[in-house]
Design a protein around this motif. Structure first.
Motif, mmCIF file in Angstrom:
data_model
loop_
_atom_site.group_PDB
_atom_site.id
_atom_site.type_symbol
_atom_site.label_atom_id
_atom_site.label_comp_id
_atom_site.label_asym_id
_atom_site.label_seq_id
_atom_site.Cartn_x
_atom_site.Cartn_y
_atom_site.Cartn_z
ATOM 1 N N HIS A 150 1.618 46.081 -31.267
ATOM 2 C CA HIS A 150 2.539 47.121 -30.835
ATOM 3 C C HIS A 150 1.828 48.121 -29.928
ATOM 4 O O HIS A 150 0.589 48.166 -29.870
ATOM 5 C CB HIS A 150 3.139 47.843 -32.041
ATOM 6 N N GLY A 151 2.630 48.944 -29.256
ATOM 7 C CA GLY A 151 2.046 49.967 -28.400
ATOM 8 C C GLY A 151 1.175 50.926 -29.181
ATOM 9 O O GLY A 151 0.134 51.381 -28.691
ATOM 10 N N SER A 152 1.560 51.258 -30.412
ATOM 11 C CA SER A 152 0.763 52.174 -31.233
ATOM 12 C C SER A 152 -0.584 51.576 -31.585
ATOM 13 O O SER A 152 -1.575 52.300 -31.745
ATOM 14 C CB SER A 152 1.526 52.532 -32.517
ATOM 15 N N ASP A 153 -0.658 50.242 -31.707
ATOM 16 C CA ASP A 153 -1.933 49.589 -32.014
ATOM 17 C C ASP A 153 -2.898 49.685 -30.839
ATOM 18 O O ASP A 153 -4.100 49.932 -31.020
ATOM 19 C CB ASP A 153 -1.701 48.125 -32.385
ATOM 20 N N LEU A 154 -2.360 49.491 -29.623
ATOM 21 C CA LEU A 154 -3.200 49.649 -28.443
ATOM 22 C C LEU A 154 -3.667 51.089 -28.295
ATOM 23 O O LEU A 154 -4.833 51.354 -27.977
ATOM 24 C CB LEU A 154 -2.429 49.215 -27.198
ATOM 25 N N ALA A 155 -2.766 52.036 -28.562
ATOM 26 C CA ALA A 155 -3.134 53.448 -28.475
ATOM 27 C C ALA A 155 -4.188 53.800 -29.520
ATOM 28 O O ALA A 155 -5.111 54.577 -29.248
ATOM 29 C CB ALA A 155 -1.890 54.318 -28.668
ATOM 30 N N ARG A 156 -4.062 53.233 -30.709
ATOM 31 C CA ARG A 156 -5.049 53.502 -31.762
ATOM 32 C C ARG A 156 -6.421 52.981 -31.360
ATOM 33 O O ARG A 156 -7.447 53.649 -31.564
ATOM 34 C CB ARG A 156 -4.603 52.863 -33.071
#
Length: 679
Positions: A150-156
């Motif tokens: 997910h986008g949040s995983d890349l951001a993390r």
């Protein structure tokens, strides 16, 4: 006006305090369940994430300061979110499938603040802890990126990278070694790589079952199997990772079996069947189709690659077999004479211990494996200048075998070497060292020693300095009777490891100091281990200390005092009265001192550690702390269990009742003696 201690601590960590208050507010709000995009409607996961933010804030604030923590905690997530949004927009415009799926997904998650701060704080951690923290952190972060996607995983992941870089930048001066200090090179072992890969695949496979619409490049794992099969594969790989970490052969077998099955299933689903159906084409494809073909190819290549690594590193993953060295070990005995192993070094030659020798032959370490912990027998056997190299090489050997190295009953020089690398040290005892060059029986403090010596002379008791082999058959039987009777009187099993008994007396290098009465009967036994330094005998260390049933009161004081005088006449500098377990000095810390005192009090009726320490104080010896040193605080419980198994291997639940009975007997004896003492 004095400030309350709690308020004082809150003022020291204002950022952590503010974060904790904010976390409480978020938990109380109805939107808490949506705070982690990967796990929507899972309040426990959100609570764990918020708790991780508070802990990470505390770690970072202690390591970096309040202002830097605030900058990293806000700056890294903001930049990561903006960078992720930009990447999603650009990828979507180019037709990239994962980016198109991520459009409109929430990008921010509280856990990215925690990972950024932990990454930053890790830069200030000791070397051993830093590598372990970063290995776990990046395994978790990359697993979510590859499987959830997910986008949040890349951001993390981006926030973690920025936080780690910022922390390294802030503490770069502290990471530069001063001139003359030792630099430790930490290499990533094959075991670490394999364990991380198995854990990532296992955990990632399970993640696909709980996250909504997994879109990572490895998420197709779940498409080729049923949910039950996915759960089984994930659980087995996590179990295999744990077993491989501990050097178990069965762990390698499980990993190979699961990876072979996974590779075959995925290759059949994503390569063989599409080839048979003519669905694989590499020409005339747009970006989306080409990316999907590469993803399907990677879905079975990843477990196949990990399988190849496991098979290639098999010899370094399985715990090596060893056999205990025969006593006395020829190699170790020679090194003991030529090196500087300290006062407890000769204990390494005892039965049950193994000997590891440095590849270059510059030193050795006597050790005993209990469970998955390698307990060293005091200091390394080598020259002082080679200690650091021997310690490093032994640590690497333990890691290859899946053992936790635990340097047991080591002296201050070894503790300093390991502490410089961030190891955790706990005091486990005190050694009493007597300077025989200044020892005599004069003065008020030596009254008990003079009394014992004078009484021995009056009763015709003589001290005999000999070896076990030189004893007459009658004296051997008497020595054995004294030692075995003492052990039989204990309500708990006799202790071992670094505490010798009767069988350790039969050693040509060990000297006996016996008390023999006028009828030529042995009434007291002490044994003394040799202490060598660079080829010279420099002292003796007390080991066995037993008094016969008809032995004169004060016979031990008599024998030790006579040994000290003999050592002085022989030109030696010191004798050691050996270590007293659980006799921790006050500077060790209030909590540790209280814990050691409590345990010593519990075991006192059986093993008499506190009485032994009071006895040694009669001789005016100086005290030197003995340390247990392990890689991290998390290894302390495992080392403690290993020590208990090494010292009292025959301990059973029934002995707890015997210990309780010993306390009752001691209390009754004290109560009976008290009235007569008052009268």
């Amino acid at each position: 006006m004095p400030i309350h201690p709690v308020l004082s601590r809150l003022r020291r960590f204002p950022v952590t305090t503010a974060v904790a208050v904010a976390a409480v507010v978020v938990v109380a709000s109805a939107r808490m369940a949506h705070s982690e995009p990967d796990f929507p409607h899972h309040p426990p996961v959100a609570c764990v994430a918020l708790a991780a933010v508070v802990v990470a804030s505390l770690l970072a604030e202690r390591a970096l300061g309040s202002i830097r923590t605030l900058v990293v905690g806000i700056g890294a997530p903001v930049v990561a979110v903006l960078g992720t949004l930009l990447a999603v927009q650009v990828g979507s415009a180019l037709g990239e499938a994962h980016a198109e799926t991520a459009v409109g997904q929430p990008v921010f998650a509280p856990s990215m603040v925690a990972t950024a701060l932990i990454g930053a704080a890790s830069a200030a951690m000791p070397t051993q802890v830093r590598w372990r923290v970063r290995a776990v952190l990046w395994t978790v972060v990359l697993t979510l990126v590859l499987f959830a996607g997910h986008g949040s995983d890349l951001a993390r992941a981006l926030a973690t990278l920025l936080g780690t870089a910022a922390g390294a930048l802030v503490v770069h001066r502290a990471s530069r070694p001063e001139e003359g200090t030792r630099v430790t090179r930490t290499a990533v072992s094959a075991r670490t790589v394999v364990v991380a890969a198995l854990a990532a695949i296992g955990a990632g496979t399970l993640v696909t079952l709980v996250v909504p619409s997994p879109d990572g490049v490895l998420s197709p794992f779940a498409d080729a199997m049923s949910d039950d099969s996915v759960a089984l594969v994930g659980a087995l790989l996590l179990v295999a990772a744990w077993l491989v970490q501990h050097g178990r052969r069965v762990g390698v077998a499980i990993a190979v079996g699961v990876l072979v099955t996974l590779t075959v299933v995925l290759a059949d689903a994503f390569l063989i069947e599409p080839l048979q159906q003519g669905a694989v084409a590499w020409q005339g494809l747009d970006l989306d189709a080409l990316e999907w073909q590469v993803t399907l190819l990677g879905a079975w290549l990843v477990p196949a690659t990990v399988l190849a690594v496991v098979l290639g590193c098999h010899g370094r993953l399985v715990r090596a077999r060893f056999s205990a060295a025969e006593r006395p070990g020829t190699t170790l005995t020679t090194m003991l004479r030529d090196g500087e192993a300290g006062s407890l070094g000769h204990m390494g030659t005892w039965r049950g211990n193994a000997t590891w020798v440095h590849p270059d032959g510059i030193g050795a370490v006597a050790y005993r494996v209990c469970g998955d912990v390698a307990l060293t027998v005091s200091d390394p056997v080598c020259a002082a200048s080679d200690r650091a190299a021997v310690i490093d090489a032994f640590t690497v050997a333990c890691e290859r075998n899946g053992w936790v190295p635990a340097f047991t009953s080591v002296h201050e020089p070894v503790r300093r070497i390991l502490a410089a690398d961030g190891w955790t040290a706990l005091p486990v005892g005190v050694e009493a060292v007597l300077d025989v060059t200044t020892f005599d029986l004069r003065g008020k403090k030596r009254q008990d020693l003079r009394t014992a010596s004078n009484r021995a002379d009056r009763e015709g008791l003589r001290d005999t300095w000999t070896t076990f082999a030189a004893l007459s058959p009658a004296h051997r039987d008497q020595v054995e009777a004294i030692c075995t009777r003492w052990a039989a009187d204990r309500r708990l099993p006799e202790m071992g490891f670094t505490l010798g008994g009767f069988r350790e007396l039969d050693d040509p290098d060990v000297r006996l100091m016996l008390a023999v009465d006028a009828t030529d009967r042995v009434t007291g036994v002490t044994s003394w281990l040799p202490v060598h330094e660079r080829g010279m005998l420099t002292g003796w260390t007390l080991d066995v200390m037993r008094r016969g049933a008809d032995g004169m009161p004060g016979v031990m004081e008599f024998l030790i005092a006579r040994t000290a005088l003999r050592a002085r006449e022989a030109g030696l500098a010191t004798i050691s009265l050996s270590g007293t377990p659980l006799a921790v000095q006050p500077e060790a810390g209030l909590l540790v001192a209280r814990g050691a005192a409590l345990l010593a009090r519990v075991l006192e009726p059986v093993y008499g550690f506190r009485s032994l320490q009071r006895f040694k104080e009669k001789f005016g010896a100086r005290h030197e702390s003995l340390w247990l040193v392990v890689p991290t605080p998390l290894h302390v419980p495992r080392a403690a269990r290993a020590l208990a198994s090494a010292y009292v291997p025959g301990l059973r639940p029934k002995h707890l009742w015997a210990l309780r009975q010993a306390h009752r007997h001691a209390a009754a004896t004290t109560a009976a003696v008290a009235p007569s003492a008052r009268s």
